[in-house]
Design an enzyme around this catalytic site. Sequence first.
Site, PDB file in Angstrom:
ATOM      1  N   GLU A 248     -65.645  63.413  73.095  1.00 42.28           N
ATOM      2  CA  GLU A 248     -66.401  63.362  71.841  1.00 42.28           C
ATOM      3  C   GLU A 248     -67.215  62.085  71.786  1.00 42.28           C
ATOM      4  OE1 GLU A 248     -63.761  63.707  68.516  1.00 42.28           O
ATOM      5  OE2 GLU A 248     -62.660  65.339  69.454  1.00 42.28           O
ATOM      6  N   LYS A 250     -68.209  58.711  70.532  1.00 35.83           N
ATOM      7  CA  LYS A 250     -67.450  57.697  69.796  1.00 35.83           C
ATOM      8  C   LYS A 250     -68.419  57.015  68.829  1.00 35.83           C
ATOM      9  CE  LYS A 250     -64.184  53.903  70.281  1.00 35.83           C
ATOM     10  NZ  LYS A 250     -64.668  53.121  69.160  1.00 35.83           N
ATOM     11  N   ARG A 255     -63.468  54.956  60.359  1.00 36.39           N
ATOM     12  CA  ARG A 255     -62.594  56.132  60.363  1.00 36.39           C
ATOM     13  C   ARG A 255     -62.197  56.471  58.936  1.00 36.39           C
ATOM     14  NH1 ARG A 255     -58.518  56.771  64.611  1.00 36.39           N
ATOM     15  NH2 ARG A 255     -57.302  58.640  64.260  1.00 36.39           N
ATOM     16  N   ARG A 270     -58.612  53.290  57.888  1.00 38.92           N
ATOM     17  CA  ARG A 270     -57.682  53.114  58.993  1.00 38.92           C
ATOM     18  C   ARG A 270     -56.521  52.204  58.594  1.00 38.92           C
ATOM     19  NH1 ARG A 270     -59.752  51.650  64.997  1.00 38.92           N
ATOM     20  NH2 ARG A 270     -58.163  50.142  65.480  1.00 38.92           N
ATOM     21  N   GLU A 300     -65.300  60.245  61.446  1.00 36.51           N
ATOM     22  CA  GLU A 300     -65.877  58.904  61.467  1.00 36.51           C
ATOM     23  C   GLU A 300     -67.141  58.933  60.620  1.00 36.51           C
ATOM     24  OE1 GLU A 300     -64.402  56.368  63.131  1.00 36.51           O
ATOM     25  OE2 GLU A 300     -65.954  54.882  63.570  1.00 36.51           O
ATOM     26  N   PHE A 340     -63.425  65.182  63.333  1.00 40.22           N
ATOM     27  CA  PHE A 340     -62.869  65.457  64.663  1.00 40.22           C
ATOM     28  C   PHE A 340     -61.411  65.912  64.672  1.00 40.22           C
ATOM     29  CE2 PHE A 340     -63.046  60.755  64.184  1.00 40.22           C
ATOM     30  CZ  PHE A 340     -61.683  60.496  64.120  1.00 40.22           C
ATOM     31  N   ARG A 415     -50.755  54.297  69.739  1.00 43.06           N
ATOM     32  CA  ARG A 415     -51.883  54.036  70.623  1.00 43.06           C
ATOM     33  C   ARG A 415     -51.435  54.469  72.009  1.00 43.06           C
ATOM     34  NH1 ARG A 415     -56.393  51.005  70.277  1.00 43.06           N
ATOM     35  NH2 ARG A 415     -55.847  49.760  68.463  1.00 43.06           N
ATOM     36  N   LYS A 421     -60.566  55.788  75.282  1.00 48.50           N
ATOM     37  CA  LYS A 421     -61.977  55.537  74.986  1.00 48.50           C
ATOM     38  C   LYS A 421     -62.701  55.016  76.213  1.00 48.50           C
ATOM     39  CE  LYS A 421     -60.459  51.348  72.768  1.00 48.50           C
ATOM     40  NZ  LYS A 421     -60.024  50.762  71.531  1.00 48.50           N
TER      41      LYS A 421
HETATM   42  P1  AMP Z   1     -61.240  51.330  68.737  1.00 46.93           P
HETATM   43  O1  AMP Z   1     -61.446  50.865  67.323  1.00 46.93           O
HETATM   44  O2  AMP Z   1     -62.227  50.758  69.696  1.00 46.93           O
HETATM   45  O3  AMP Z   1     -59.812  51.241  69.180  1.00 46.93           O
HETATM   46  O4  AMP Z   1     -61.571  52.883  68.738  1.00 46.93           O
HETATM   47  C1  AMP Z   1     -60.899  53.777  67.915  1.00 46.93           C
HETATM   48  C2  AMP Z   1     -61.760  54.149  66.742  1.00 46.93           C
HETATM   49  O5  AMP Z   1     -62.924  54.852  67.155  1.00 46.93           O
HETATM   50  C3  AMP Z   1     -61.116  55.127  65.817  1.00 46.93           C
HETATM   51  O6  AMP Z   1     -60.202  54.535  64.943  1.00 46.93           O
HETATM   52  C4  AMP Z   1     -62.293  55.695  65.069  1.00 46.93           C
HETATM   53  O7  AMP Z   1     -62.597  54.869  63.967  1.00 46.93           O
HETATM   54  C5  AMP Z   1     -63.437  55.569  66.053  1.00 46.93           C
HETATM   55  N1  AMP Z   1     -63.998  56.864  66.483  1.00 46.93           N
HETATM   56  C6  AMP Z   1     -65.317  57.127  66.587  1.00 46.93           C
HETATM   57  N2  AMP Z   1     -65.535  58.368  67.023  1.00 46.93           N
HETATM   58  C7  AMP Z   1     -64.325  58.944  67.208  1.00 46.93           C
HETATM   59  C8  AMP Z   1     -63.888  60.230  67.657  1.00 46.93           C
HETATM   60  N3  AMP Z   1     -64.755  61.170  68.032  1.00 46.93           N
HETATM   61  N4  AMP Z   1     -62.548  60.444  67.733  1.00 46.93           N
HETATM   62  C9  AMP Z   1     -61.664  59.490  67.357  1.00 46.93           C
HETATM   63  N5  AMP Z   1     -62.019  58.268  66.925  1.00 46.93           N
HETATM   64  C10 AMP Z   1     -63.334  57.976  66.850  1.00 46.93           C
END
Ligand code: AMP
Length: 581
Positions: A248, A250, A255, A270, A300, A340, A415, A421
């Site tokens: 998907e 990102k 969130r 979040r 998101e 999502f 996590r 990611k």
């Molecule tokens: P990170 O903050 O870098 O750990 O990445 C996780 C965050 O990416 C999630 O908490 C969401 O806020 C964001 N996010 C953006 N697009 C998506 C998606 N398609 N699926 C899940 N999380 C997403």
Amino acid sequence: MQYIELVEFYELIEATTKRLEMTDFLVNLFKHTPGEVIDKVVYLTQGKLYPDFVGIEMGMAEKMALRALAATTGDSPDEVEEELKTKGDIGLAAESLLKAKKQVTLSRKELLVQDVYDALDKLAKTSGAGSVDAKVRALSGLLADAEPVEAKYIMRTITGKMRLGIADMTILDALAQAFADKEARDEIERAYNHTSDMGDVALTLSKKGIEGIKKYHARVGRPIRMMLAQRMESAGEILEKLGRAICEWKYDGERIQIHKLGNKISLFSRRLENITEQYPDIAALARQNLKVEEAIIEGECVAVDSDTGAMLPFQELMHRRRKYGIEEAVKEFPANIYLFDALLIEGEDLTEKPLSQRREILKKAIKEVNGFRLSDALFSSNVKEIEGYFENAIENGCEGLMMKGEDSTYQAGARGWLWIKLKRSYQSKMIEPIDVVIVGAFMGRGKRSGSYGALLVATYDHEKDVFPTISKLGSGFTDEDLKSLPEILMPYKLKHKHARVESTLEADVWFTPAFVIEVIGDELTLSPIHTCAFNRIREDAGIAIRFPRFTRRWRKDKAPEDATTVEEVLDMYNAQLKKIG
Ligand code: AMP
């Protein structure tokens, strides 16, 4: 239960630095606590009155708390301030001043946990005109009944500075040991992750034991702790872990977990704060387009350009995180949500179902409209295909991809390696504008209907004498610019793409390359769509501009062949390439 009994445990906990010892003290505390106040004891120990999502916070200003202290002890405001400076902690200051108290109260009474909780609760909920004096009086009254050591913790709690340093995980360990056995620990954590309410978990355990916890499930109105992702460097590595993945986009936003019950919508961040008031537009979209009675879904939220609908960087969305002027902010900084996940629909907990099914259920539960859509997704196990998709996501303002196991369950609060990611490790900053030739246009929508919504612009390939595209440009134009564009470009209009233009995009209108304008962006990125420097940095990818904006400099002095060349773009890309953390 007397408050002094609780405070004695706090004294023990504060004095230790060993987690195991801390856990033991907590186990004893929980065993010692009568069932009817266990939830309150848990919240107080966390320095709160309610779970975070309820949104009632303590955090009385230090100045106000000191005024109450002065009123109780008979010290002057300066003396109280001085004591705080010496001790460096409002709790210790209160304890020492109460020990040396100048005024004697005649009718001290013993404080129960329930008394302290109720008094703090009332203080937290008092607001409005004249509330300051009322709060000072109420706190002063409470302190007058308190032992010095009780005052220490009351003052810390009321100012939001409890800081016993107990992690949620330690409380869960202690609850398991106090009310069940070690094996039940995972079950208890699951319950907590599904409701985010530690006090309620404790209450259920003390009343119904582990059987009660096993029946515990997500409920609308209580946020589910969000599933998080690991990170890896390449699509290939990730595929090895996941097999076929749902990739998907990102999105670079915030969130949001949407809860719906009938007409009532609540939005959670979040960090599990209730943010419904900050996003009335998203709440309204959910109310209208979530077609079921009861639901918990996630997506998101991203800031978008009000004219073009293009996604904007995260910072733009932060304008929405404010207490006042929300209506104006909604207009000035519109946002879209990309959905999502579906965690609960019509009473059924979906978290144990595979993601591919959850996505199907989500799709059926919503009506997709502008601003309220499913996340862009590609089901694939092909590295090359995923890489192209990744570049496309970046170019469109995303951070990269979220790759998720097709069969993955929703692991609340974890996590893990089911979501991984894929972000960039390099980015090429764009510090100088470039000159581009207009080769095509796309018709506008909404406010821009009847005019062009975006232009297709190109660089110049000196060797091949062609114009490969580098950007779809929709930002930076004034309303007047937009109105005048069709007229200005009329002389160059063609029935089909010009023979010297290289483009994979199908524009609505094509032009003879003639008109040069200046454009700047945040970065130069690889792109599977644009043809500038195609295959030069990476196979099947060209270079594009991320977040492009027209600088409003019309370069009528320049011929199309004077536009920035492919070689210059390549130099810029390489020279400005930086590793990112
Ligand atoms: P990170 O903050 O870098 O750990 O990445 C996780 C965050 O990416 C999630 O908490 C969401 O806020 C964001 N996010 C953006 N697009 C998506 C998606 N398609 N699926 C899940 N999380 C997403």
